[in-house]
Design a protein around this motif. Structure first.
Motif, PDB file in Angstrom:
ATOM      1  N   SER A 114      13.568  -1.912  -3.614  1.00 37.93           N
ATOM      2  CA  SER A 114      14.342  -2.793  -3.375  1.00 37.93           C
ATOM      3  C   SER A 114      14.746  -3.146  -1.892  1.00 37.93           C
ATOM      4  CB  SER A 114      15.877  -2.328  -3.732  1.00 37.93           C
ATOM      5  OG  SER A 114      15.995  -1.850  -4.965  1.00 37.93           O
ATOM      6  N   GLN A 115      13.962  -2.223  -1.162  1.00 39.77           N
ATOM      7  CA  GLN A 115      14.074  -2.604   0.061  1.00 39.77           C
ATOM      8  C   GLN A 115      13.205  -3.926   1.185  1.00 39.77           C
ATOM      9  OE1 GLN A 115      13.488   0.850   2.897  1.00 39.77           O
ATOM     10  NE2 GLN A 115      16.072   1.046   2.710  1.00 39.77           N
ATOM     11  N   TYR A 116      11.817  -4.064   0.276  1.00 39.14           N
ATOM     12  CA  TYR A 116      11.083  -4.161   0.539  1.00 39.14           C
ATOM     13  C   TYR A 116      10.622  -5.851  -0.152  1.00 39.14           C
ATOM     14  CZ  TYR A 116      11.074  -1.693   4.421  1.00 39.14           C
ATOM     15  OH  TYR A 116      10.964  -0.838   5.982  1.00 39.14           O
ATOM     16  N   GLN A 117      11.593  -6.197  -1.542  1.00 43.19           N
ATOM     17  CA  GLN A 117      11.008  -6.693  -2.448  1.00 43.19           C
ATOM     18  C   GLN A 117      11.089  -8.503  -2.078  1.00 43.19           C
ATOM     19  OE1 GLN A 117      13.628  -6.991  -4.775  1.00 43.19           O
ATOM     20  NE2 GLN A 117      12.837  -7.631  -7.014  1.00 43.19           N
ATOM     21  N   ALA A 156       0.755  -1.018  -0.061  1.00 46.32           N
ATOM     22  CA  ALA A 156       0.049   0.198  -0.176  1.00 46.32           C
ATOM     23  C   ALA A 156       0.882   0.961  -0.131  1.00 46.32           C
ATOM     24  CB  ALA A 156      -0.793   0.193   1.380  1.00 46.32           C
ATOM     25  N   LYS A 157       1.494   1.217   0.562  1.00 51.19           N
ATOM     26  CA  LYS A 157       2.723   2.372   0.986  1.00 51.19           C
ATOM     27  C   LYS A 157       3.240   2.534  -0.665  1.00 51.19           C
ATOM     28  CE  LYS A 157       6.585   4.566   3.165  1.00 51.19           C
ATOM     29  NZ  LYS A 157       5.596   5.984   3.611  1.00 51.19           N
ATOM     30  N   PHE A 158       4.075   1.307  -0.935  1.00 52.22           N
ATOM     31  CA  PHE A 158       4.449   1.625  -2.507  1.00 52.22           C
ATOM     32  C   PHE A 158       4.058   2.259  -3.300  1.00 52.22           C
ATOM     33  CE2 PHE A 158       6.308  -0.639  -6.589  1.00 52.22           C
ATOM     34  CZ  PHE A 158       7.084   0.627  -6.846  1.00 52.22           C
ATOM     35  N   GLN A 198       1.089   3.854  -3.200  1.00 48.73           N
ATOM     36  CA  GLN A 198       0.898   5.013  -2.792  1.00 48.73           C
ATOM     37  C   GLN A 198       2.105   6.375  -3.277  1.00 48.73           C
ATOM     38  OE1 GLN A 198       0.498   6.491   1.745  1.00 48.73           O
ATOM     39  NE2 GLN A 198      -0.441   8.405   1.083  1.00 48.73           N
ATOM     40  N   MET A 199       3.424   5.781  -3.430  1.00 52.61           N
ATOM     41  CA  MET A 199       4.520   6.410  -3.682  1.00 52.61           C
ATOM     42  C   MET A 199       4.542   7.122  -5.472  1.00 52.61           C
ATOM     43  SD  MET A 199       7.534   4.844  -1.401  1.00 52.61           S
ATOM     44  CE  MET A 199       8.782   5.783  -0.916  1.00 52.61           C
ATOM     45  N   VAL A 200       4.104   5.571  -6.461  1.00 51.91           N
ATOM     46  CA  VAL A 200       4.122   5.754  -7.318  1.00 51.91           C
ATOM     47  C   VAL A 200       3.220   6.150  -7.659  1.00 51.91           C
ATOM     48  CG1 VAL A 200       3.770   3.880  -9.685  1.00 51.91           C
ATOM     49  CG2 VAL A 200       4.685   3.401  -7.413  1.00 51.91           C
ATOM     50  N   ALA A 201       2.082   6.361  -6.533  1.00 54.46           N
ATOM     51  CA  ALA A 201       1.089   7.537  -7.375  1.00 54.46           C
ATOM     52  C   ALA A 201       0.947   8.768  -6.731  1.00 54.46           C
ATOM     53  CB  ALA A 201      -0.139   6.960  -6.345  1.00 54.46           C
ATOM     54  N   ASN A 202       1.894   8.718  -6.621  1.00 47.83           N
ATOM     55  CA  ASN A 202       1.995   9.985  -5.754  1.00 47.83           C
ATOM     56  C   ASN A 202       3.113  10.871  -7.038  1.00 47.83           C
ATOM     57  OD1 ASN A 202       2.763  12.790  -4.717  1.00 47.83           O
ATOM     58  ND2 ASN A 202       4.173  12.426  -3.546  1.00 47.83           N
ATOM     59  N   TYR A 203       4.476   9.496  -7.137  1.00 48.63           N
ATOM     60  CA  TYR A 203       5.085   9.983  -8.983  1.00 48.63           C
ATOM     61  C   TYR A 203       4.412  10.841  -9.469  1.00 48.63           C
ATOM     62  CZ  TYR A 203       8.165   9.829 -11.776  1.00 48.63           C
ATOM     63  OH  TYR A 203       8.809   9.197 -12.955  1.00 48.63           O
ATOM     64  N   HIS A 204       3.580   9.792  -9.826  1.00 46.12           N
ATOM     65  CA  HIS A 204       2.982  10.595 -11.414  1.00 46.12           C
ATOM     66  C   HIS A 204       1.704  10.992 -11.563  1.00 46.12           C
ATOM     67  CE1 HIS A 204       3.524   6.010 -13.458  1.00 46.12           C
ATOM     68  NE2 HIS A 204       3.308   5.638 -12.547  1.00 46.12           N
ATOM     69  N   ALA A 235      13.270   7.912  -7.144  1.00 49.42           N
ATOM     70  CA  ALA A 235      14.332   7.211  -6.522  1.00 49.42           C
ATOM     71  C   ALA A 235      13.983   6.823  -4.702  1.00 49.42           C
ATOM     72  CB  ALA A 235      15.407   8.405  -6.539  1.00 49.42           C
ATOM     73  N   SER A 236      13.029   7.014  -4.131  1.00 47.34           N
ATOM     74  CA  SER A 236      12.701   7.033  -2.662  1.00 47.34           C
ATOM     75  C   SER A 236      11.546   5.618  -2.919  1.00 47.34           C
ATOM     76  CB  SER A 236      12.118   8.265  -2.214  1.00 47.34           C
ATOM     77  OG  SER A 236      12.548   8.877  -1.991  1.00 47.34           O
ATOM     78  N   ALA A 237      11.208   5.674  -4.312  1.00 47.38           N
ATOM     79  CA  ALA A 237       9.951   4.253  -4.145  1.00 47.38           C
ATOM     80  C   ALA A 237      11.134   3.061  -5.410  1.00 47.38           C
ATOM     81  CB  ALA A 237       9.025   4.860  -5.741  1.00 47.38           C
TER      82      ALA A 237
END
Length: 60
Positions: A57-60, A12-14, A16-22, A50-52
């Motif tokens: 990478s951390q939670y893959q 869910a956090k990822f 959200q990060m992608v949606a914010n980027y778009h 870069a943050s996304a």
């Protein structure tokens, strides 16, 4: 059970990060290329990406 909840929370956090980027990328597309505002927005978009990427990478 905890692991599944953590995974769902990370997804869910990822998302959200992608949606914010778009969203920010759309703002960038509407700006005049080469202007100061454009350069600031591009830097912001690059930072969001870069943050996304790091988070993924951390939670893959």
């Amino acid at each position: 059970m905890k692991e599944k909840a953590w995974k769902n929370g990370c997804e869910a956090k990822f998302e959200q990060m992608v949606a914010n980027y778009h969203k920010e990328k759309e703002v960038l597309a509407s700006m005049e290329e080469g202007s100061d505002e454009y350069n600031k927005q591009k830097k912001h978009c690059d930072s969001l990406f870069a943050s996304a990427e790091k988070f993924f990478s951390q939670y893959q």
